[in-house]
Design a protein around this motif. Structure first.
Motif, PDB file in Angstrom:
ATOM      1  N   ILE A  71      68.299  65.492 -60.625  1.00 14.19           N
ATOM      2  CA  ILE A  71      67.536  64.225 -60.530  1.00 14.19           C
ATOM      3  C   ILE A  71      66.754  64.505 -59.268  1.00 14.19           C
ATOM      4  N   GLN A  72      65.667  64.271 -59.352  1.00 13.59           N
ATOM      5  CA  GLN A  72      64.524  64.222 -58.010  1.00 13.59           C
ATOM      6  C   GLN A  72      64.617  62.901 -57.444  1.00 13.59           C
ATOM      7  N   LEU A  73      65.129  62.915 -56.235  1.00  7.24           N
ATOM      8  CA  LEU A  73      65.210  61.684 -55.563  1.00  7.24           C
ATOM      9  C   LEU A  73      64.119  60.833 -55.320  1.00  7.24           C
ATOM     10  N   SER A  74      62.782  61.814 -54.774  1.00  6.67           N
ATOM     11  CA  SER A  74      61.489  61.135 -54.832  1.00  6.67           C
ATOM     12  C   SER A  74      61.295  60.373 -56.055  1.00  6.67           C
ATOM     13  N   ARG A  75      61.614  60.872 -57.311  1.00  2.00           N
ATOM     14  CA  ARG A  75      61.186  60.190 -58.610  1.00  2.00           C
ATOM     15  C   ARG A  75      62.011  58.793 -58.495  1.00  2.00           C
ATOM     16  N   LEU A  76      63.180  58.796 -58.307  1.00  2.00           N
ATOM     17  CA  LEU A  76      63.704  57.379 -58.269  1.00  2.00           C
ATOM     18  C   LEU A  76      63.243  56.387 -57.055  1.00  2.00           C
ATOM     19  N   ARG A  77      62.922  57.124 -55.813  1.00  6.18           N
ATOM     20  CA  ARG A  77      62.292  56.462 -54.919  1.00  6.18           C
ATOM     21  C   ARG A  77      60.808  55.701 -55.578  1.00  6.18           C
ATOM     22  N   ASP A  78      60.141  56.518 -56.073  1.00  7.10           N
ATOM     23  CA  ASP A  78      58.893  55.978 -56.782  1.00  7.10           C
ATOM     24  C   ASP A  78      59.124  54.759 -57.618  1.00  7.10           C
ATOM     25  N   ILE A  79      60.289  54.806 -58.279  1.00  9.15           N
ATOM     26  CA  ILE A  79      60.515  53.758 -59.230  1.00  9.15           C
ATOM     27  C   ILE A  79      60.983  52.497 -58.340  1.00  9.15           C
ATOM     28  N   GLY A  80      62.117  52.855 -57.622  1.00 10.02           N
ATOM     29  CA  GLY A  80      62.639  51.829 -56.717  1.00 10.02           C
ATOM     30  C   GLY A  80      61.754  51.024 -55.965  1.00 10.02           C
ATOM     31  N   TRP A  81      60.723  51.902 -55.147  1.00  9.00           N
ATOM     32  CA  TRP A  81      59.763  51.326 -54.293  1.00  9.00           C
ATOM     33  C   TRP A  81      58.557  50.539 -55.155  1.00  9.00           C
ATOM     34  N   SER A  82      58.228  50.929 -56.209  1.00  8.48           N
ATOM     35  CA  SER A  82      57.117  50.296 -56.895  1.00  8.48           C
ATOM     36  C   SER A  82      57.714  49.094 -57.782  1.00  8.48           C
ATOM     37  N   LEU A  83      58.856  48.993 -58.210  1.00 13.39           N
ATOM     38  CA  LEU A  83      59.316  48.097 -58.947  1.00 13.39           C
ATOM     39  C   LEU A  83      60.321  47.351 -58.475  1.00 13.39           C
ATOM     40  N   TRP A  84      61.356  47.602 -57.539  1.00 15.85           N
ATOM     41  CA  TRP A  84      62.119  46.707 -57.324  1.00 15.85           C
ATOM     42  C   TRP A  84      61.971  46.480 -55.772  1.00 15.85           C
ATOM     43  N   ASP A  85      62.148  46.950 -54.803  1.00 18.40           N
ATOM     44  CA  ASP A  85      61.767  46.672 -53.438  1.00 18.40           C
ATOM     45  C   ASP A  85      62.201  45.102 -53.017  1.00 18.40           C
ATOM     46  N   PRO A  86      63.598  44.990 -53.194  1.00 14.15           N
ATOM     47  CA  PRO A  86      64.075  43.454 -52.921  1.00 14.15           C
ATOM     48  C   PRO A  86      63.754  42.985 -51.431  1.00 14.15           C
ATOM     49  N   ALA A  89      62.194  54.999 -45.830  1.00 12.01           N
ATOM     50  CA  ALA A  89      62.019  55.464 -47.217  1.00 12.01           C
ATOM     51  C   ALA A  89      63.116  55.924 -48.178  1.00 12.01           C
ATOM     52  N   ASP A  90      64.399  55.963 -47.070  1.00 11.00           N
ATOM     53  CA  ASP A  90      65.503  56.156 -47.924  1.00 11.00           C
ATOM     54  C   ASP A  90      66.432  55.018 -48.058  1.00 11.00           C
ATOM     55  N   GLU A  91      65.876  53.553 -47.889  1.00 11.41           N
ATOM     56  CA  GLU A  91      66.586  52.464 -47.949  1.00 11.41           C
ATOM     57  C   GLU A  91      67.318  52.134 -49.082  1.00 11.41           C
ATOM     58  N   TYR A  92      66.690  52.390 -50.346  1.00 13.54           N
ATOM     59  CA  TYR A  92      67.341  52.226 -51.554  1.00 13.54           C
ATOM     60  C   TYR A  92      68.150  53.240 -52.181  1.00 13.54           C
ATOM     61  N   ASP A  93      68.106  54.353 -51.595  1.00 16.22           N
ATOM     62  CA  ASP A  93      68.535  55.521 -52.271  1.00 16.22           C
ATOM     63  C   ASP A  93      69.772  55.473 -52.860  1.00 16.22           C
ATOM     64  N   SER A  94      70.857  54.896 -52.122  1.00 16.76           N
ATOM     65  CA  SER A  94      72.202  54.886 -52.661  1.00 16.76           C
ATOM     66  C   SER A  94      72.171  53.933 -53.838  1.00 16.76           C
ATOM     67  N   TYR A  95      71.574  52.962 -53.857  1.00 22.72           N
ATOM     68  CA  TYR A  95      71.444  51.883 -54.968  1.00 22.72           C
ATOM     69  C   TYR A  95      70.953  52.657 -56.110  1.00 22.72           C
ATOM     70  N   LEU A  96      69.795  53.213 -56.034  1.00 19.45           N
ATOM     71  CA  LEU A  96      69.237  53.643 -57.332  1.00 19.45           C
ATOM     72  C   LEU A  96      69.924  55.097 -57.710  1.00 19.45           C
ATOM     73  N   LEU A  97      70.572  55.732 -56.872  1.00 11.85           N
ATOM     74  CA  LEU A  97      71.348  57.031 -57.329  1.00 11.85           C
ATOM     75  C   LEU A  97      72.432  56.406 -58.013  1.00 11.85           C
ATOM     76  N   HIS A  98      73.083  55.253 -57.777  1.00 12.03           N
ATOM     77  CA  HIS A  98      74.355  54.836 -58.381  1.00 12.03           C
ATOM     78  C   HIS A  98      73.881  54.276 -59.749  1.00 12.03           C
TER      79      HIS A  98
END
Length: 101
Positions: free
Chosen positions: A7-22, A38-47
């Protein structure tokens, strides 16, 4: 043992930051990429990706992100919480489905 494509973490970050960003940290499009959180949501998106790989349903993944936002982060549920989590989960699922293998 099942081997999954990387999995490309950068791709998950693109998704999380553009769509979720609570927390609402992405005030300017793509500005988060060069910022300390930039890594604020990494663990949640990876989960969420891990849940999908364990054959969890979209609904289980949505409930997970809602729980993170409202219970773990202590944020109030907003009118768009469900929509943002659903869009994020669908986008992660679509991304994972696009990976080879």
């Amino acid at each position: 043992m099942t081997t999954y494509p990387k999995i490309q973490l950068s791709r998950l970050r693109d998704i999380g930051w553009s769509l979720w960003d609570p927390i609402g940290l992405a005030t300017i499009k793509d500005a988060w990429k060069d910022s300390p959180p930039a890594d604020e949501y990494d663990s949640y998106l990876l989960h969420v990706a891990s849940l999908f790989r364990q054959k969890a349903s979209e609904e289980e993944c949505v409930r997970y992100l809602e729980n993170i936002e409202v219970d773990h982060m202590g944020l109030e549920s907003r009118h768009d919480t469900r929509l943002r989590t659903e869009q994020t989960v669908r986008a992660i699922g679509k991304y994972l489905a696009s990976l080879p293998g």
